[in-house]
Design an enzyme around this catalytic site. Structure first.
Site, PDB file in Angstrom:
ATOM      1  N   CYS A 143      -5.204   1.173   6.597  1.00 36.38           N
ATOM      2  CA  CYS A 143      -5.887  -0.215   6.914  1.00 36.38           C
ATOM      3  C   CYS A 143      -5.483  -0.727   8.161  1.00 36.38           C
ATOM      4  O   CYS A 143      -4.194  -0.390   8.630  1.00 36.38           O
ATOM      5  CB  CYS A 143      -5.738  -1.151   5.837  1.00 36.38           C
ATOM      6  SG  CYS A 143      -3.959  -1.604   5.595  1.00 36.38           S
ATOM      7  N   ASP A 158     -22.001  -5.673 -33.851  1.00 36.45           N
ATOM      8  CA  ASP A 158     -20.600  -5.022 -33.980  1.00 36.45           C
ATOM      9  C   ASP A 158     -19.427  -5.834 -34.010  1.00 36.45           C
ATOM     10  O   ASP A 158     -18.359  -5.488 -34.238  1.00 36.45           O
ATOM     11  CB  ASP A 158     -20.690  -3.877 -32.896  1.00 36.45           C
ATOM     12  CG  ASP A 158     -21.607  -2.807 -33.210  1.00 36.45           C
ATOM     13  OD1 ASP A 158     -22.315  -2.858 -34.326  1.00 36.45           O
ATOM     14  OD2 ASP A 158     -21.811  -1.931 -32.139  1.00 36.45           O
ATOM     15  N   GLU A 213       1.100   3.752   2.281  1.00 36.71           N
ATOM     16  CA  GLU A 213       1.650   4.152   3.223  1.00 36.71           C
ATOM     17  C   GLU A 213       3.340   3.254   3.275  1.00 36.71           C
ATOM     18  O   GLU A 213       4.317   3.700   3.779  1.00 36.71           O
ATOM     19  CB  GLU A 213       1.174   3.878   4.634  1.00 36.71           C
ATOM     20  CG  GLU A 213      -0.140   4.625   4.643  1.00 36.71           C
ATOM     21  CD  GLU A 213      -1.440   3.930   3.976  1.00 36.71           C
ATOM     22  OE1 GLU A 213      -2.360   4.012   4.603  1.00 36.71           O
ATOM     23  OE2 GLU A 213      -1.090   3.201   3.002  1.00 36.71           O
ATOM     24  N   HIS A 251       0.901  -1.214   0.004  1.00 37.16           N
ATOM     25  CA  HIS A 251       0.047  -0.078  -0.263  1.00 37.16           C
ATOM     26  C   HIS A 251       0.794   1.123   0.036  1.00 37.16           C
ATOM     27  O   HIS A 251       2.190   0.911   0.048  1.00 37.16           O
ATOM     28  CB  HIS A 251      -0.974   0.067   1.320  1.00 37.16           C
ATOM     29  CG  HIS A 251      -1.937  -0.987   1.128  1.00 37.16           C
ATOM     30  ND1 HIS A 251      -2.923  -1.326   2.223  1.00 37.16           N
ATOM     31  CD2 HIS A 251      -2.210  -2.095   0.242  1.00 37.16           C
ATOM     32  CE1 HIS A 251      -3.729  -2.270   1.695  1.00 37.16           C
ATOM     33  NE2 HIS A 251      -3.270  -2.744   0.742  1.00 37.16           N
ATOM     34  N   GLU A 254     -21.233  -0.062 -22.323  1.00 37.47           N
ATOM     35  CA  GLU A 254     -21.175   0.534 -23.803  1.00 37.47           C
ATOM     36  C   GLU A 254     -22.398   0.102 -24.734  1.00 37.47           C
ATOM     37  O   GLU A 254     -22.210   0.778 -25.660  1.00 37.47           O
ATOM     38  CB  GLU A 254     -19.872  -0.006 -24.371  1.00 37.47           C
ATOM     39  CG  GLU A 254     -18.668   0.708 -23.698  1.00 37.47           C
ATOM     40  CD  GLU A 254     -17.487   0.572 -24.503  1.00 37.47           C
ATOM     41  OE1 GLU A 254     -17.511   0.416 -25.654  1.00 37.47           O
ATOM     42  OE2 GLU A 254     -16.380   0.927 -23.898  1.00 37.47           O
ATOM     43  N   TRP A 259     -20.007   4.781 -37.681  1.00 35.12           N
ATOM     44  CA  TRP A 259     -19.276   5.647 -36.450  1.00 35.12           C
ATOM     45  C   TRP A 259     -19.878   6.754 -36.576  1.00 35.12           C
ATOM     46  O   TRP A 259     -20.153   7.777 -37.485  1.00 35.12           O
ATOM     47  CB  TRP A 259     -17.991   5.788 -37.006  1.00 35.12           C
ATOM     48  CG  TRP A 259     -17.235   4.479 -36.712  1.00 35.12           C
ATOM     49  CD1 TRP A 259     -16.497   3.886 -37.817  1.00 35.12           C
ATOM     50  CD2 TRP A 259     -16.772   3.778 -35.512  1.00 35.12           C
ATOM     51  NE1 TRP A 259     -15.988   2.586 -37.243  1.00 35.12           N
ATOM     52  CE2 TRP A 259     -16.207   2.629 -35.847  1.00 35.12           C
ATOM     53  CE3 TRP A 259     -17.120   4.069 -34.095  1.00 35.12           C
ATOM     54  CZ2 TRP A 259     -15.561   1.830 -34.808  1.00 35.12           C
ATOM     55  CZ3 TRP A 259     -16.591   3.086 -33.363  1.00 35.12           C
ATOM     56  CH2 TRP A 259     -15.935   1.962 -33.594  1.00 35.12           C
ATOM     57  N   GLY A 309     -26.085  -2.279 -26.017  1.00 33.06           N
ATOM     58  CA  GLY A 309     -26.733  -1.475 -26.955  1.00 33.06           C
ATOM     59  C   GLY A 309     -27.690  -0.562 -25.957  1.00 33.06           C
ATOM     60  O   GLY A 309     -27.840  -0.595 -24.868  1.00 33.06           O
TER      61      GLY A 309
END
Length: 364
Positions: free
Chosen positions: A87, A217, A62, A60, A299, A187, A301
């Site tokens: 943590c 696609d 730290e 981490h 993304e 496009w 449809g």
């Protein structure tokens, strides 16, 4: 005079915390499901150590900052700044709070509280119990915003959900295509926008598309115009009608398929069986949460996007609107969110929205 001095001390705190945030961003795309964390160690107004969480499973911030300090004898008279609470539990790495205590660092300044139930205040408590002076809440809003995916994952118990689509000026997301083999994608945006989308992909844990998008696609859903960690590819295939010849099944990176009935899996392809009822988005996010997927970029449809919108299961929407018009086609999704920002692209306008409603955990 005391008020004047205290004011400038606080300003220094914020300057060092800004540096923590700069360092934390260097881990974008590599730390999930862990947060992005940066750390600086300051001795008498001079930074003597810096570090950030570079990759999931590795030390981490730290730990890296402490290791970077050349003059270790200065640590017992230094201040450690970190944008997220250290943590206090054993995971893939030892507790950072214990390391800070072992090095006798007397003062710690933090940004936001860690929402992970394994931490959630326990790190600060352990430091204070050991005699460390802890200041909390410095640039808290900015620190929380940086790790909004991590915050959502633990508070909502689901991935952070981003929606992305491009639409024409007259509100269509695609033309009507009937022949999946001869009709190629049209496009709507240009090369600059497509490169930006690849950058976005590098920042998220997974990308999700629906059956028709995969079939029509044949997307690769990978990083070709940007560098970074390849995201998990996810596709919905209720009746298992997608052919094995699709790019999604080429074995170049991990793919997860949501389906209704069990199936003999293809190599390098994982399957998740879920009910295809009116709670499908909830089932999908529950499954992704169980797999430690911290964020998902949807993304397309249009039907899949609208399904998540109707369920209220989205956090951010990024919508490109181009100058072209189709006159007819598949209508773009309809969304009602908080407008956040607007950018002029090369061939389009990008608008950012956030969901105005916070929903309860999905897996109750």
């Amino acid at each position: 005079m005391r008020i004047f001095a205290a004011h400038f001390e606080r300003m220094d705190y914020e300057a060092y915390m800004h540096r923590c945030l700069e360092l934390a961003r260097l881990g974008t795309g590599y730390t999930a499901p862990n947060p992005m964390v940066g750390c600086v160690i300051v001795h008498e107004g001079r930074i003597i150590g810096e570090g950030w969480h570079r990759q999931y499973g590795e030390p981490h911030a730290e730990m890296n900052a402490i290791r970077s300090v050349q003059q270790k004898h200065l640590l017992p008279s230094s201040t450690l700044f970190v944008n997220l609470e250290p943590c206090a539990h054993v995971g893939k790495t030892p507790p950072c709070a214990d390391k800070i205590i072992a090095e006798r660092i007397p003062q710690v300044v933090t940004g936001s509280v860690d929402p992970n139930p394994l931490v959630a205040g326990k790190g600060v408590e352990r430091l204070r119990n050991a005699g460390c002076h802890v200041t909390t809440g410095v640039l808290e809003e900015e620190c929380s915003r940086l790790n909004v995916r991590f915050m959502t994952f633990h508070k909502q118990r689901r991935p952070y959900v981003l929606l992305k689509w491009a639409q024409t000026a007259d509100g269509f997301i695609d033309v009507i295509r009937s022949n999946t083999f001869s009709a190629r994608p049209t496009w709507i945006t240009g090369e600059y926008e497509r490169t930006l989308v690849h950058k976005w992909r590098s920042e998220e844990s997974a990308i999700l598309v629906g059956t028709n998008t995969a079939l029509m696609d044949n997307p690769m859903l990978n990083l070709r115009q940007w560098t970074g960690k390849q995201p998990l590819r996810i596709v919905i295939d209720r009746t298992q009608r997608l052919p094995a010849s699709l790019h999604l099944f080429d074995g170049s990176q991990s793919t997860l398929v949501f389906t209704e009935k069990s199936v003999n899996p293809l190599s390098d392809v994982d399957y998740a069986v879920v009910p295809f009822d009116n709670r499908l988005p909830f089932h999908i996010l529950d499954e992704l949460y169980s797999r430690n997927i911290a964020s998902v970029l949807i993304e397309g449809g249009a039907q899949l996007l609208q399904t998540f919108i109707h369920a209220g299961l989205w956090d951010e929407a990024r919508i490109f609107t181009s100058k072209m018009c189709f006159g007819n086609g598949i209508p773009a999704p309809e969304i009602n969110g908080k407008f956040c920002d607007e950018y002029k692209m090369h061939d389009s306008e990008l608008r950012i929205f956030e969901n105005k409603i916070t929903f309860a955990p999905t897996n109750k």
